[in-house]
Design an enzyme around this catalytic site. Structure first.
Site, PDB file in Angstrom:
ATOM      1  CD  GLU A 214      -2.806  -0.979   2.325  1.00  9.30           C
ATOM      2  OE1 GLU A 214      -2.527   0.063   3.284  1.00  9.30           O
ATOM      3  OE2 GLU A 214      -3.688  -1.729   2.855  1.00  9.30           O
TER       4      GLU A 214
ATOM      5  CE  LYS B 185       5.271   4.828   6.971  1.00 13.98           C
ATOM      6  NZ  LYS B 185       5.061   5.937   7.404  1.00 13.98           N
TER       7      LYS B 185
ATOM      8  CE  LYS C  36       8.659   2.488   9.881  1.00 16.09           C
ATOM      9  NZ  LYS C  36       8.181   3.417  10.899  1.00 16.09           N
TER      10      LYS C  36
HETATM   11  P1  ATP Z   1       6.694   6.807  10.350  1.00 11.69           P
HETATM   12  O1  ATP Z   1       7.475   8.018  11.115  1.00 11.69           O
HETATM   13  O2  ATP Z   1       7.542   5.939   9.517  1.00 11.69           O
HETATM   14  O3  ATP Z   1       5.373   7.022   9.924  1.00 11.69           O
HETATM   15  P2  ATP Z   1       5.600   5.492  13.082  1.00 11.69           P
HETATM   16  O4  ATP Z   1       6.434   5.022  14.080  1.00 11.69           O
HETATM   17  O5  ATP Z   1       4.730   6.949  13.206  1.00 11.69           O
HETATM   18  O6  ATP Z   1       6.671   5.676  11.611  1.00 11.69           O
HETATM   19  P3  ATP Z   1       4.834   2.940  11.934  1.00 11.69           P
HETATM   20  O7  ATP Z   1       3.771   2.208  12.596  1.00 11.69           O
HETATM   21  O8  ATP Z   1       6.282   2.884  12.179  1.00 11.69           O
HETATM   22  O9  ATP Z   1       4.684   4.315  12.578  1.00 11.69           O
HETATM   23  O10 ATP Z   1       4.663   3.235  10.379  1.00 11.69           O
HETATM   24  C1  ATP Z   1       3.632   3.169   9.892  1.00 11.69           C
HETATM   25  C2  ATP Z   1       2.686   4.611   9.804  1.00 11.69           C
HETATM   26  O11 ATP Z   1       2.600   4.935   8.343  1.00 11.69           O
HETATM   27  C3  ATP Z   1       1.416   4.718  10.401  1.00 11.69           C
HETATM   28  O12 ATP Z   1       1.368   4.972  11.891  1.00 11.69           O
HETATM   29  C4  ATP Z   1       0.553   5.519   9.641  1.00 11.69           C
HETATM   30  O13 ATP Z   1       0.212   6.501  10.224  1.00 11.69           O
HETATM   31  C5  ATP Z   1       1.280   5.593   8.411  1.00 11.69           C
HETATM   32  N1  ATP Z   1       0.597   4.955   7.057  1.00 11.69           N
HETATM   33  C6  ATP Z   1       0.589   5.747   6.047  1.00 11.69           C
HETATM   34  N2  ATP Z   1      -0.001   5.114   5.089  1.00 11.69           N
HETATM   35  C7  ATP Z   1      -0.311   3.808   5.640  1.00 11.69           C
HETATM   36  C8  ATP Z   1      -0.679   2.660   5.340  1.00 11.69           C
HETATM   37  N3  ATP Z   1      -1.358   2.398   3.900  1.00 11.69           N
HETATM   38  N4  ATP Z   1      -0.827   1.605   6.211  1.00 11.69           N
HETATM   39  C9  ATP Z   1      -0.557   1.716   7.083  1.00 11.69           C
HETATM   40  N5  ATP Z   1       0.175   3.001   7.721  1.00 11.69           N
HETATM   41  C10 ATP Z   1       0.293   3.787   7.001  1.00 11.69           C
END
Ligand code: ATP
Length: 590
Positions: free
Chosen positions: A250, A252, A425
């Site tokens: 998906e 991001k 990711k």
């Molecule tokens: P980052 O700073 O990389 O966003 P994070 O620690 O906030 O990292 P992670 O769970 O590691 O969060 O990465 C997933 C994040 O990406 C989610 O918190 C969400 O906000 C964002 N995101 C964006 N698009 C998607 C998607 N299609 N599916 C899941 N998460 C997504």
């Protein structure tokens, strides 16, 4: 239980330097707490007036509290203020004035934990004309009827400076020890917490109904679920291998994570952030659209809200979306800067729990209920079964100005509150030398020399979160990259959260000039992750038989300020840094 008793436990907790001891004291405290008080005892120990989604701010100003101490002790505000300037902590001052009070103390009228909590809650929600006087009256009554030690903690709590250093995981462990003799039950408690996000409620149900009660905690509307998190890898090949040859990939989106709860019959919509704060007011347009566009009676779904310029067909940077945080500009911004929600998961639909269902099923239903979606859209995705296709999708996403992609296991459940390989990711930044920036929590700071002397600030000591041990481990000292604005902000906020010694959950071999409560997260970039004989991040006996931790080479701050969307436990974990170190080694070799 009388608040006095809890205050005595807080005194013990403050002098403790290890997490294990902390669990023992908390266990003893919880065992002694009556069913009627336990919910409030847990909230108070967390330093809050309810779960994060209730959004209740402890609301009494320093000046009003000084007036309350005046009324309770008979000393003048000027004397109290002078003492406060000396001690630097209004709680300590309150304790001292209670001790030498000129007035008769109302000790026959002592309050229980619940009564104390309820009065503090009332102080927080009282507003309008005459509210200041009511707040002072209630606060002085609380101070006058407690012991000096009790007064100290009541005032610290009200000022938001109760620094016990107790994390959610520590409380869960203590609850498990206090009420069950089964060590493994902690996992069940965590699961319950992950779906209701309310530690007070979990504690209350456990104390009242035991293990069976915990089984009965189910997903429900308007109680946010702790979000699933993604692991990271740096190539399509590695991801596909981890996903057993096939997965969904998906886009991001780099906006603000949103969990949307909708009850159409009641016309009610609430939105919660990544930290589970209620952000409904920021997005009136999304709320209206949710009632209009979602084809379901009740739903909990998750997505990313992002500002998107439809004419130019570009996603706008995160900072643009974040402008919605400024309350006074919301309605103007809703016009000039429309946002969209790209939904990527479904956890609840028409009374049924969807978290246990497979990703493919959840996604299929999501597509069904968002058919009419205009502001609420689906996250773009593709099912791939080759590394080449995954990489191609990734490159397209980058070309469109996105941050990267998130791969998802087709059969995976929604795993609340945990970083697991069912989501992986892959970000643009992983292709640079040091994969990605790091979000680190500040645990201490140094005094400055030279040109910064006027700020009395010489850098910060930063740590990662070790989520397996529930402690913070140092990884770097940072002295550069601060803008003047950030410097000012840090000086202001860090001096308020100083602790007298090293916080019990910080593991460190270095000693900053001042320790602070681990609370604020900053984003940091570095040239490289190196082995460290000093820092405790990821400290371990490694495959080559040597012991070392990890540190950062040439670290610098890249965030403009504190990352308000992340709490201390949401900083990057020590385990992630260890993984990034391995990734970096691999990249260097290839
Ligand atoms: P980052 O700073 O990389 O966003 P994070 O620690 O906030 O990292 P992670 O769970 O590691 O969060 O990465 C997933 C994040 O990406 C989610 O918190 C969400 O906000 C964002 N995101 C964006 N698009 C998607 C998607 N299609 N599916 C899941 N998460 C997504």
């Amino acid at each position: 239980m009388l608040f006095e008793k809890i205050a005595a436990y807080y005194d013990r907790l403050e002098s403790i330097s290890s997490r294990l001891e902390m669990i023992d004291v908390l266990t003893e405290m919880l065992k002694e707490t009556s069913e009627d008080d336990i919910r409030e005892a847990i909230y108070m120990t967390q330093g809050v007036l309810g779960p994060p989604f209730a959004g209740i701010e402890i609301g009494i100003a320093e000046k009003l509290t000084e007036q309350a101490i005046e009324r309770a002790s008979g000393y003048k505000v000027s004397e109290i203020d002078a003492n406060f300037k000396k001690t630097g902590d209004l709680g300590t001052s309150a304790g001292q004035f209670a001790e030498k009070s000129k007035l008769k103390r109302m000790s026959s009228n002592k309050f229980t934990v619940k009564e104390t909590f309820d009065i503090l809650l009332k102080i927080a929600v009282t507003s309008g004309s005459g509210s200041q006087d009511s707040k002072i009256r209630m606060m002085s009554e609380l101070i006058a009827s407690s012991s000096p030690n009790g007064a100290k903690y009541i005032v610290r709590f009200a000022m938001g400076t109760l620094r016990l250093g107790v994390g959610d995981a520590t409380i869960l462990e203590a609850l498990s020890k206090a009420f069950t003799d089964d060590r493994k039950f902690k996992t069940e408690l965590e699961n319950a917490y992950n779906i209701c996000s309310d530690l007070g409620e979990v504690g209350y149900i456990l104390a009242k109904k035991g293990k069976k009660g915990i089984d009965g905690i189910k997903i429900s509307l308007f109680k946010p679920i702790r979000p699933a998190l993604a692991e990271r890898l740096s190539t399509g090949e590695e991801i596909l291998e981890k996903m057993h040859g096939k997965c969904s990939v998906e886009s991001k989106y780099d906006g603000m994570r949103a969990q949307l709860h909708v009850d159409k019959k009641k016309g009610k919509v609430q939105i919660y952030s990544r930290r589970l704060e209620n952000t409904t007011e920021m997005f009136p347009d999304i709320c209206e659209a949710a009632l209009r566009e979602i084809d379901a009676d009740s739903v909990i779904l998750e997505g990313e809200i992002i500002a998107y310029d439809e004419v130019a067909n570009i996603f706008l940077p995160f900072q643009e979306t974040a402008q919605r945080r400024r309350k006074h500009e919301i309605s103007a911004k809703a016009q000039s800067l429309p946002v969209y929600m790209f939904s990527f998961d479904l956890m609840y639909l028409n009374g049924h729990d969807y978290m246990e269902k497979e990703y493919s099923q959840r996604r299929m239903k999501l597509e069904e209920i968002l058919k009419k979606g205009k502001m609420l859209r689906l996250a773009d995705r593709k099912v791939v079964d080759s590394a080449k296709d995954l990489e191609k999708y990734f490159v397209n996403a980058i070309d469109e100005g996105l941050e990267g992609v998130v791969a998802k296991g087709l059969n995976s459940k929604y795993i609340a509150g945990a970083r697991k390989f069912s989501w992986i990711k892959l970000k643009r930044s992983y292709r640079n030398e040091l994969s990605d920036t790091l979000d680190l929590v500040i645990v201490g700071y140094y005094l400055g020399k030279g040109s910064r002397e006027e700020f009395k600030f010489g850098g910060i000591l930063c740590a990662t979160y070790n989520d397996r041990k529930d402690v913070f481990e140092t990884v770097t000292r940072i002295g550069t990259g601060f803008t003047e604005k950030l410097l000012e902000e840090l000086r202001e906020i860090l001096s308020k959260i100083r602790t007298t010694g090293k916080p019990a959950r910080v593991v460190s071999n270095v000693e900053p000039d001042f320790w602070v409560e681990p609370r604020y997260v900053v984003t940091v970039r570095a040239d490289e992750i190196t082995k460290s004989p000093t820092h405790t991040c990821g400290w371990n006996k490694h495959e080559d038989g040597t012991q070392y931790g990890y540190a950062l080479r040439f670290p610098r701050i890249v965030s403009n300020g504190i990352r308000e969307d992340k709490g201390a436990e949401e900083a990057n974990t020590s385990h992630e840094v260890a993984e990034m170190y391995k990734l970096q080694k691999k990249t260097k070799l290839s």
